[in-house]
Design a protein around this motif. Structure first.
Motif, PDB file in Angstrom:
ATOM      1  N   LYS A 799       0.903  -1.118  -0.140  1.00  0.00           N
ATOM      2  CA  LYS A 799       0.202  -0.083   0.072  1.00  0.00           C
ATOM      3  C   LYS A 799       0.852   1.392  -0.105  1.00  0.00           C
ATOM      4  O   LYS A 799       1.765   1.333   0.611  1.00  0.00           O
ATOM      5  N   SER A 830      -8.346   5.336  -4.449  1.00  0.00           N
ATOM      6  CA  SER A 830      -8.462   4.993  -3.038  1.00  0.00           C
ATOM      7  C   SER A 830      -9.961   4.635  -2.716  1.00  0.00           C
ATOM      8  O   SER A 830     -10.376   4.080  -1.540  1.00  0.00           O
ATOM      9  N   ILE A 843      -3.692   3.796  -0.843  1.00  0.00           N
ATOM     10  CA  ILE A 843      -3.977   3.120  -2.184  1.00  0.00           C
ATOM     11  C   ILE A 843      -3.463   1.626  -1.986  1.00  0.00           C
ATOM     12  O   ILE A 843      -2.129   1.679  -1.611  1.00  0.00           O
TER      13      ILE A 843
END
Length: 878
Positions: A799, A830, A843
C-alpha cells in the motif's frame, strides 16, 4: 592653471574648462604634472550589437559547417553526429580535435563561438550509434552498462578536446535520448517515464563535471541533474504548452553561475503569443515583449530558431533590436574617474562603475583592461584590473507591468592603481577600457556606451604623461553594431601588459553580519537569520559555519542547515564576502538545539561525523561538499575501522526503517550492521559512480525505547564512506514502512526525498509549493505538477499511504496520481475523500495493478479543472 578635481559632461573638452577658468595651455616640458583626478559621466548607447556568448543564437545542423554572418550573432549551436567524433571505442581524442579544426576553421577570425551538442539519435534525420553499443530496443539501449560506460569514456575525450578550446562557448549535454535532449519521447521506459533515469544522471553528470571544469554545461530539463552545476536549455522557450519548463527553470534559480539558454519552438503548441515564426514574433510588439518577459524572468543569455528572422523587414528588425538589447548581459559604464596627469614611473589611478542592464551575467572571468592610446589609437601601454566581471549581475524579480526588475541591478565599482613605465614618452594619451578574451588578450566584450572606438575599446578621457593633457577631445566615435573587426586567437601566451596594484581597487572587507539569531529548529534542522552586512563595493554572499566547518553559502540573509542530529546543540557563525574575495570577521555566535525526534514518529537524521559518535581503528572524518553536513566518515573496515552512531533515539521499542547515505566510487562494497551490540547483518552498497556522489540503501532494524547504538564495520575489506543515517520510526499514530517524504525540510524542499532521490514541483500558484508546519502546501488553479523518484522495488510493500488535508475538503478528484504504470485520481485509486483535517488515505498497490518491481517516479498533476489548496504531510509505503 586650475588644479584638483574637475567634472565635465559627455565630451565637453577639458581645454574649454581650463580656458573658462583663465588657465594656460600645455605646460613646459619640465613642468610637474598638475591635473588631479578627473571624473566623467558616460551615456548608454541606443544601439544593439554583437557581444560574445549572448544574443540571437542560430543553429548549424547535422552535416553542415556553414556559419553565416548575421547582424547580432556571435554564438552558434552546432548539432554534431556522434560518429563524426568517434565510431570505435579506440578512436583517439585527436579525431575530435581534427574534426573540430576542420568544421570550425576560421571562426576565431570572425569572433564567433559555438555551443556543440553531440547527438546519437536525431529523429527523421538519422541515428549515429557507434560500433559496439547494442541499440535495437528503443528504450533499453539507453540503459545498458555498455552504453553508460562508453559515454563516460567519450565525455572524458570531449573534455580533453574542448575544455580549453576557445572556440567553445559552452556545452550542451546531448548524447542521451532523442535529439540529445535526455528523453526518449514518444517511447517510454518500463516505469512509464521518458526522462533520463536518476542513475544515468549521476553517472553521466559526474563525467561532465570532471571533463569540463572550464566550460559551462546545459541540460534540457530543470527537474533533472538536480544539484549539478548545469544550466538549462529550454528548447520550447516561452511556449504556453511548456510553461512548466520555464517555471521550473525559474525555481531552479541557478542563473547567477550557470548559463540558461533556449530555443523558441515554432513547430508545435499554442503560437498565439509567438506568431508562428521568427518574423511573427519579432514583427509584433506584443509578441516581442511576451518573449522578452520570459527572457528577463529566466535570465536567459541566448535564443535559437527565433534567430532565423528576416532583418530586411523594418518591423522585424525593430523587434530584433529590442530583444538583442535584453538578451544576456549589457554592461553600461555610468561614470569613470582617473588621474589626469602622471609622471613616467608614477601611479595612475583609474576607477569606474558599471551596471548590467541585461538579463544575465557573463559567465567566465575575462579580464578588464585599461590602456593608453596614441593619437593613431595604437596601444602605448596597457594593464588589467583584478575585477571579476562574473559578479556584474542584472536585476531580479521581473515586473510584467512596469517591464523593469523590482530589484534594480547594482552599480559595480572597479578601481585599480597602475605603475606607468618610466620609459613611456611624455605626451597626451587617450585612456580606454576594454574586456579581453584571454585567448589572445584582445578586446572582445564591449560596453554599451556611446564612447566607442572600432576594435573594442571604450575611450574615457585624456591623460598627460609628464605633464597636463593638451585637451580632452576624444574625437569621433564609431558604431558598435557595424564593427566586425574583433577576433581572438586559438593559442595564447601570458598577458604582456601591467597589473593593477590596487587589488582591483578593493581590499576592504565587508562589515561582520550582525544580529545572527535562531529562526527555528526541527529535529534535524536549524534555521538562521541575520542583518545584512555592508561593503564599500558590495556584498556578494555569506558563508555559514557550523563550528569551524563551512556548511553553506547564500546570497540571502537566512539559511537552513539540514541533516542534523536530534536533541543536539550546534553553534553557528556567518561571514560576509565581496567580489574581490575579501571576507568579513565572524558574526556573533548563536547556539541552537534541535528538537527531540520521538513522540510523533517521523524521520531523525544522524551525521556520521557528529562528535557524539565513536570512530575506532582507522576510521576518520573528512570534508565532503556533497554530503548533508559537509563531512563524511571514511576508512571504515579493513578489519579495524568502525563507525558507531550513539544516541539513536526511539520513542518506543519496535521496527524502524534505517536509510544509510554513503559514497562508493568503487564496485560494490559491503559492511556489517550491528544494533545495540547484537548480531551483525551484512549489507551491500552498490557503486554510486564516484567518491563525491551520495547514494542510499535501506534496511529494517529493531530499536529499543530510548537511546540506541548502530555500528558499521567490515572485518574482511573496506566499507564505503558514510554521510549519515536516517531513522524512520513509528509512534503516536504513525506508521512504519518505507518513507518516501515527510516534508520536514530534511532534506530541504525541493531537492531530494527521504529516499535520497530527486523530488520537486512546478507551476503551482505558490511556485514549487512551500513547506508549512511540516507539510507541503500546494495551491493550484488548473495547474501544478509534483514528482518524486521512487525507482526501487516496492515488492515488500502493498500500500501507499498519503497523509493529506484540503482547505475545503473534497479535493480527491482535483489531481491525478501516476506510479508504476497506472494513473488515476486519488478518488479512483483509493475510494476515499480528502477532508479539512489530516487523514491517512491508503492506495492498494496490488489491487490497482501498480508495477511494484519498477514503480519509477510518483507524480501528481493538478491541471484537471480543479482549484484549491492541499497540504501533504507524508507519503510512505507499507
Amino acid at each position: 592653471m586650475m588644479r584638483g578635481r574637475m567634472r565635465w559632461p559627455g565630451m565637453m573638452s577639458l581645454l574649454a574648462v581650463l580656458v573658462a577658468a583663465g588657465g594656460a595651455g600645455w605646460p613646459s616640458k619640465d613642468a610637474r604634472a598638475a591635473v588631479g583626478t578627473l571624473t566623467v559621466n558616460l551615456s548608454e548607447t541606443s544601439e544593439a550589437f554583437k557581444n560574445p556568448n549572448m544574443g540571437f543564437r542560430p543553429s548549424v545542423y547535422i552535416g553542415s559547417t556553414n556559419f553565416p554572418d548575421k547582424e547580432y550573432t556571435s554564438i552558434y549551436k552546432h548539432y554534431i553526429p556522434y560518429t563524426a567524433l568517434e565510431n570505435l571505442a579506440s578512436d583517439s581524442v585527436q579525431k575530435i580535435k581534427d574534426w573540430s579544426n576542420t568544421a570550425w576553421a576560421g571562426l576565431e577570425n570572425r569572433n564567433l563561438k559555438v555551443v556543440p551538442r553531440v547527438v546519437i539519435v536525431y529523429p527523421n534525420v538519422g541515428e549515429y550509434w557507434p560500433d559496439g553499443i547494442p541499440h535495437t530496443d528503443t528504450a533499453q539501449r539507453w540503459l545498458s552498462d555498455t552504453y553508460k560506460n562508453r559515454m563516460i569514456a567519450f565525455i572524458g575525450k570531449l573534455g580533453q578536446a574542448w575544455n580549453n578550446d576557445p572556440r567553445v562557448a559552452a556545452i550542451e549535454f546531448g548524447l542521451f535520448g532523442n535529439w540529445g535532449e535526455q528523453h526518449i519521447w514518444p517511447d517510454k521506459f518500463s516505469d512509464n517515464t521518458d526522462r533520463i533515469p536518476l542513475s544515468m544522471q549521476q553517472a553521466l553528470g559526474d563525467a561532465y563535471v570532471n571533463a569540463f571544469p572550464n566550460k559551462k554545461v546545459m541540460v534540457r530539463y530543470p527537474d533533472t541533474f538536480v544539484g549539478y552545476p548545469f544550466g538549462i536549455q529550454w528548447d520550447s522557450f516561452a511556449l504556453p504548452d511548456d510553461v512548466s519548463g520555464g517555471n521550473g527553470e525559474i525555481a531552479r534559480d541557478t542563473w547567477r553561475t550557470q548559463i540558461n539558454s533556449g530555443e523558441v519552438a515554432y513547430d508545435w503548441g499554442d503560437q498565439s503569443n509567438l506568431g508562428g515564426s521568427p518574423d511573427g514574433t519579432l514583427g509584433s510588439v506584443n509578441n516581442t515583449n511576451y518573449v522578452i518577459d520570459w527572457i528577463m524572468r529566466t535570465h536567459t543569455s541566448s535564443l535559437g530558431w527565433i534567430a532565423e528572422y528576416n532583418a530586411g523587414n523594418s518591423a522585424v528588425a525593430a523587434g530584433a533590436t529590442s530583444m538583442q538589447k535584453k538578451l544576456g548581459y549589457r554592461y553600461v559604464i555610468n561614470q569613470a574617474s582617473y588621474s589626469g596627469s602622471v609622471q613616467p614611473g608614477g601611479t595612475m589611478n583609474v576607477a569606474f562603475n558599471v551596471t548590467n542592464k541585461g538579463s544575465s551575467p557573463f559567465y567566465y572571468n575575462w579580464p578588464v583592461e585599461a590602456s593608453l592610446l596614441r593619437a593613431d589609437k595604437s596601444v602605448a601601454w596597457k594593464g588589467v584590473f583584478t575585477a571579476d566581471i562574473r559578479q556584474w549581475l542584472p536585476g531580479t524579480d521581473w515586473n510584467l507591468s512596469t517591464k523593469t526588475y523590482n530589484n534594480a541591478p547594482a552599480s559595480n565599482a572597479v578601481s585599480g592603481s597602475f605603475t606607468i613605465p618610466s620609459g613611456l614618452a611624455n605626451g597626451t594619451y587617450t585612456l580606454a577600457l576594454a574586456i579581453l578574451d584571454p585567448s589572445g588578450w584582445k578586446p572582445s566584450v564591449r560596453f554599451a556606451n556611446t564612447n566607442y572606438y572600432s576594435g573594442g575599446r571604450t575611450p574615457i578621457g585624456k591623460v598627460g604623461i609628464g605633464g597636463d593633457p593638451s585637451d580632452q577631445n576624444l574625437g569621433s566615435f564609431n558604431s558598435l553594431k557595424s564593427d566586425n573587426t574583433l577576433s581572438y586567437n586559438l593559442t595564447s601566451g601570458a598577458y604582456d601588459g601591467g597589473l593593477s596594484g590596487g587589488g582591483g581597487g578593493d581590499t576592504q572587507a565587508p562589515t561582520a553580519p550582525a544580529g545572527l539569531s535562531n529562526a527555528g529548529v526541527t529535529s534535524s534542522s536549524v534555521s538562521l537569520s541575520w542583518n545584512a552586512a555592508t561593503d564599500n563595493v558590495g556584498v556578494t554572499g555569506y558563508d555559514v559555519y557550523r563550528g569551524s566547518s563551512l556548511v553553506g553559502t547564500t546570497a540571502a540573509t537566512s539559511f537552513t542547515n539540514t541533516g542534523l542530529a536530534a536533541s543536539t546543540s550546534y553553534t553557528f557563525t556567518v561571514r560576509a564576502k565581496d567580489a574581490a574575495g575579501n571576507a568579513s570577521a565572524a558574526s556573533n555566535a548563536v547556539t541552537a538545539t534541535t528538537s527531540a525526534s520521538g513522540g510523533g514518529g517521523g524521520t531523525a537524521s544522524y551525521e556520521a561525523e557528529a562528535t557524539g559518535n565513536t570512530l575506532a581503528g582507522g576510521a576518520l572524518a573528512g570534508s565532503c561538499a556533497s554530503c548533508s553536513g559537509g563531512n563524511k566518515v571514511g576508512y571504515v573496515g579493513n578489519n579495524s575501522g568502525t563507525l558507531q552512531f550513539n544516541g539513536v533515539s526511539a520513542a518506543a521499542a519496535g521496527s524502524a526503517t534505517l536509510t544509510i547515505s554513503y559514497l562508493n566510487g568503487d564496485a560494490s562494497r559491503t559492511a556489517q550492521l550491528s544494533v545495540n551490540g547484537g548480531t551483525a547483518v551484512a549489507l551491500t552498497f552498490p557503486s554510486t559512480g564516484s567518491w563525491t556522489t551520495v547514494g542510499t540503501v535501506q534496511t529494517q532494524v529493531t530499536l529499543n525505547a530510548g537511546n540506541n547504538t548502530i555500528k558499521l564495520s567490515n572485518s574482511s575489506g573496506w566499507a564505503p564512506d558514510f554521510d549519515r543515517i536516517q531513522v524512520g520510526t513509528s509512534g503516536g499514530g504513525g506508521t512504519t514502512g518505507l518513507l518516501l517524504d515527510n516534508y520536514d525540510s530534511s532534506p530541504s524542499w525541493p531537492s531530494n526525498n527521504d529516499l535520497g532521490k530527486w523530488t520537486g514541483a512546478n507551476s503551482f500558484l505558490n511556485g514549487a509549493g512551500v513547506i508549512e508546519s511540516g507539510a507541503l502546501k500546494l495551491q493550484y488553479n488548473n495547474n501544478g505538477w509534483l514528482g518524486s523518484d521512487v525507482t526501487q522495488s516496492l515488492t515488500g510493500y502493498t500500500k501507499m499511504v498519503i497523509r493529506v488535508k484540503g482547505a475545503a475538503g473534497g479535493e480527491q478528484s482535483h489531481f491525478r496520481i501516476a506510479i508504476g504504470g497506472v494513473e488515476k485520481t486519488l478518488a479512483e485509486f483509493s475510494g476515499n475523500t480528502v477532508t479539512t483535517s489530516y487523514k491517512d488515505i491508503e492506495i492498494d498497490l496490488v489491487a490497482n495493478a501498480v508495477n511494484r518491481n519498477a514503480p519509477g517516479q510518483l507524480t501528481m498533476t493538478f491541471w484537471h479543472g480543479g482549484s484549491g489548496t492541499v497540504w501533504i504531510d507524508e507519503i510512505r509505503f507499507v
